[in-house]
Write a protein that holds these residues in place. Structure first.
Motif, PDB file in Angstrom:
ATOM      1  N   UNK A  90      -1.866   4.288  10.309  1.00 19.42           N
ATOM      2  CA  UNK A  90      -2.124   4.320   8.674  1.00 19.42           C
ATOM      3  C   UNK A  90      -2.640   2.995   8.563  1.00 19.42           C
ATOM      4  N   UNK A  91      -3.582   2.977   7.470  1.00 16.36           N
ATOM      5  CA  UNK A  91      -4.301   1.803   6.892  1.00 16.36           C
ATOM      6  C   UNK A  91      -3.894   1.906   5.321  1.00 16.36           C
ATOM      7  N   UNK A  92      -2.819   0.930   5.090  1.00 17.00           N
ATOM      8  CA  UNK A  92      -2.535   0.934   3.731  1.00 17.00           C
ATOM      9  C   UNK A  92      -3.056  -0.008   2.835  1.00 17.00           C
ATOM     10  N   UNK A  93      -3.686   0.522   1.757  1.00 16.99           N
ATOM     11  CA  UNK A  93      -4.481  -0.657   0.881  1.00 16.99           C
ATOM     12  C   UNK A  93      -3.873  -1.301   0.121  1.00 16.99           C
ATOM     13  N   UNK A  94      -4.741  -2.351  -0.158  1.00 16.31           N
ATOM     14  CA  UNK A  94      -4.043  -3.637  -1.049  1.00 16.31           C
ATOM     15  C   UNK A  94      -4.409  -2.977  -2.767  1.00 16.31           C
ATOM     16  N   UNK A  95      -4.407  -4.128  -3.504  1.00 14.28           N
ATOM     17  CA  UNK A  95      -4.496  -5.682  -3.116  1.00 14.28           C
ATOM     18  C   UNK A  95      -3.091  -6.320  -2.959  1.00 14.28           C
ATOM     19  N   UNK A  96      -2.163  -5.561  -3.402  1.00 14.90           N
ATOM     20  CA  UNK A  96      -0.695  -6.123  -3.185  1.00 14.90           C
ATOM     21  C   UNK A  96       0.087  -5.365  -2.078  1.00 14.90           C
ATOM     22  N   UNK A  97       1.213  -6.095  -1.474  1.00 12.32           N
ATOM     23  CA  UNK A  97       1.723  -5.358  -0.475  1.00 12.32           C
ATOM     24  C   UNK A  97       2.615  -4.215  -0.991  1.00 12.32           C
ATOM     25  N   UNK A  98       2.825  -3.306  -0.275  1.00  9.82           N
ATOM     26  CA  UNK A  98       3.537  -2.115  -0.663  1.00  9.82           C
ATOM     27  C   UNK A  98       4.816  -2.277  -1.175  1.00  9.82           C
TER      28      UNK A  98
END
Length: 622
Positions: A355-363
């Motif tokens: 998985x590549x989880x998008x930003x801009x903030x941490x999940x």
């Protein structure tokens, strides 16, 4: 089965034509013979590529909307019998745009000989694709093969925000400039198709900007988040293709596991832990761990097949732009197959980006939202498995997979496990009986000597808090106790929307959610679920120790507040702050600290050592 309708999938008009729709319906009826227990069949559309089980209705929609993959000439996965020693000539296929993978790119330009369909045709076909991908870009080229060129061109496209049309024009120019008979892809579509057929493709899944839900499966056709009702797209009034707020990149796991067994040597290595590992009580491999052996006892049917895959999961955030002033955090999720021998298992080629989880903030806690596709696939690989060809034993077998544990730093552990890593209960092992107390400006955990063996000399040392430690605690936290706490957890609604946050509750003693990993049937009975990344522990502790010894600003833990804590505890009186007549304080020098002259001499010693490039610069900063 008639396949004359398949080439019509190339254009949208063709997919809407009556012959194509009738061909899809005939194919669906033909494939009913391979329905699984859930009424699903492998979907052969250009995105699912037979890696995902879908219902008949979903398969019909995918084939009409996306088209069928053109390399699917022999429909073995849908009930068509295998034909041995059948000669399949490349020139019997359609033109280059319709052929699959490297066939689409090079076709008869590279091979020119017929391909025989034998029992291990699947492996031979993949080997051919891999061989073709490693061909030189043009005669005499030694720097680039096709695969390396495609990866670097797509990287340039991403880094420069180049459009597909711009990359197409660049590829067309390179085709004309380079020597004749070059194998440069003619378009972005062909370049991506090379990676897809090698099992390196990924799936785009739109996500809510507040991390509430994915627009996937039952939410696939929604235009608003089902939780917070935030619009899915940035500009809902724009014409043409709409741009979603967030996109999750999901790399299916099954094709990557299939690739491991397509190599005879790698398929042999996947049995190393059972065939060649020496079990002498020394831990050299995860198979030597108690958790691995305990899992085999709990699930003997899984352990009977040594080719079943054991996986570890690691995740952390990073700044993809390399500029630390840019507040952006993207989270990759990596899977590691532990079947491999120790000299391969932690090598980069065998790290599987899932998985590549998008930003801009941490999940944060909302990482569960993004883990859903992976957890669903892991659950399917555990319950049903997938038929895979083993190139070493030259036979098909039903491969299953399990997730052994996860690996993170401490904040990442809190996000994935659901245990809050802040406050008086932040120690997971202490659980509801923490050894914590309030110190000056922080919470301290200074009584963990209770976990040491009773004969350990630190138990009787008074250097920690001035007292001997006589209590005894076990490092093993009972599985039943954790499950009881999670059973009492209130319903947690994930998402960063203000209306969602107001409805969130915290469970006792310090749980913030029930991790999505508990949807895996075997997860709740595991004793060891999460590991703390030793690199972070060693790095942080080492920096604190050396920073205190050398008095490095910002890394020195021997602060005025620490001296006040010693005074409040009434021990180690020689280190207490001494008040002067003018109201200021004198800080006695600790016996472990270096004087300025000693510190300068130590720096000179470090600089005199020959380090690899970059390390000397790091030392000079201190």
């Amino acid at each position: 089965m008639d396949k004359s309708w398949m080439p019509m999938a190339k254009t949208p008009d063709g997919r809407l034509s009556r012959p194509y729709i009738e061909g899809v319906n005939t194919f669906i009826n033909f494939a009913r013979s391979v329905l699984d227990l859930s009424g699903n069949i492998p979907c052969p559309c250009i995105h699912c590529v037979n890696c995902y089980q879908q219902s008949l209705q979903i398969v019909r929609i995918h084939l009409c909307h996306r088209g069928i993959m053109q390399s699917y000439v022999n429909c073995y996965n849908h009930g068509e019998p295998r034909v041995l020693n059948e000669n399949i000539h490349d020139n019997e296929m359609s033109d280059g745009d319709h052929m699959g993978g490297i066939d689409a790119l090079v076709g008869d330009r590279i091979r020119g000989e017929p391909r025989n369909a034998t029992e291990d045709e699947e492996v031979r076909h993949f080997d051919k694709l891999e061989e073709d991908a490693k061909r030189e870009l043009y005669p005499g080229c030694t720097d680039y093969n096709i695969l390396k060129f495609v990866i670097e061109m797509l990287n340039v496209k991403v880094m420069t925000n180049l459009s597909n049309k711009g990359l197409d024009m660049m590829l067309e120019l390179l085709t004309k400039v380079l020597p004749k008979d070059n194998l440069v892809p003619r378009s972005t579509y062909e370049a991506k198709k090379i990676l897809r057929d090698l099992g390196m493709s990924y799936e785009h899944i739109d996500a809510c900007k507040n991390d509430c839900a994915l627009f996937w499966k039952e939410n696939e056709n929604l235009d608003k988040c089902p939780v917070c009702e935030t619009p899915r797209y940035k500009d809902t009034r724009a014409q043409g293709k709409k741009i979603p707020h967030k996109v999750l990149r999901y790399f299916p796991l099954t094709p990557r596991l299939r690739r491991l067994y397509m190599s005879g040597q790698r398929a042999k290595d996947m049995r190393w832990y059972i065939n060649k590992r020496v079990d002498d009580g020394i831990m050299r491999h995860p198979a030597d761990s108690e958790e691995w052996k305990e899992f085999d006892l709990q699930h003997p049917d899984f352990a009977l097949e040594p080719r079943n895959v054991r996986l570890g999961l690691a995740t952390d955030g990073f700044n993809p732009f390399g500029n630390m002033n840019n507040n952006y955090s993207m989270w990759p999720v990596i899977l590691i197959p532990y079947n491999l021998p120790p000299w391969l298992v932690m090598k980069e080629p065998y790290f599987m980006l899932s998985l590549l989880i998008p930003g801009p903030h941490q999940p944060g806690n909302e990482i569960d939202t993004y883990l859903k596709p992976l957890v669903d696939e892991l659950k399917e690989l555990w319950e049903e498995g997938v038929e895979i060809y083993d190139a070493y034993s030259k036979e098909h077998f039903q491969m299953r997979a399990t997730l052994l544990w996860t690996i993170h730093d401490y904040p990442g552990f809190g996000n994935v496990s659901g245990w809050r890593t802040k406050g008086y209960h932040s120690c997971y092992t202490c659980n509801d009986e923490p050894y914590s107390e309030a110190l000056e400006s922080k919470i301290g955990f200074i009584n963990h000597r209770a976990y040491l063996p009773m004969e350990h000399r630190w138990r009787h040392s008074q250097l920690h808090n001035g007292l001997s430690e006589k209590r005894k605690r076990s490092l093993e936290l009972q599985v039943g106790k954790i499950q009881e706490q999670l059973d009492r957890m209130p319903n947690i609604i994930l998402g960063k929307h203000p209306s969602t946050k107001k409805r969130q509750l915290i469970g006792e003693p310090n749980w913030s959610k029930v991790s999505i990993l508990y949807k895996l049937p075997y997860w709740k009975n595991k004793k060891l679920k999460h590991n703390i990344d030793v690199m972070h522990v060693e790095k942080n502790i080492s920096e604190s120790i050396y920073g205190t010894l050398l008095g490095i600003e910002g890394r020195n833990k021997d602060t005025d507040k620490a001296r006040i804590d010693l005074q409040n505890m009434n021990f180690r009186h020689t280190l207490h702050l001494k008040q002067r007549s003018d109201g200021s304080y004198d800080k006695p020098r600790a016996f472990f600290s270096l004087s300025p002259n000693e510190r300068d001499g130590f720096y000179d010693f470090l600089k005199s050592i020959k380090y690899p490039d970059g390390y000397a610069a790091n030392i000079s900063r201190y």
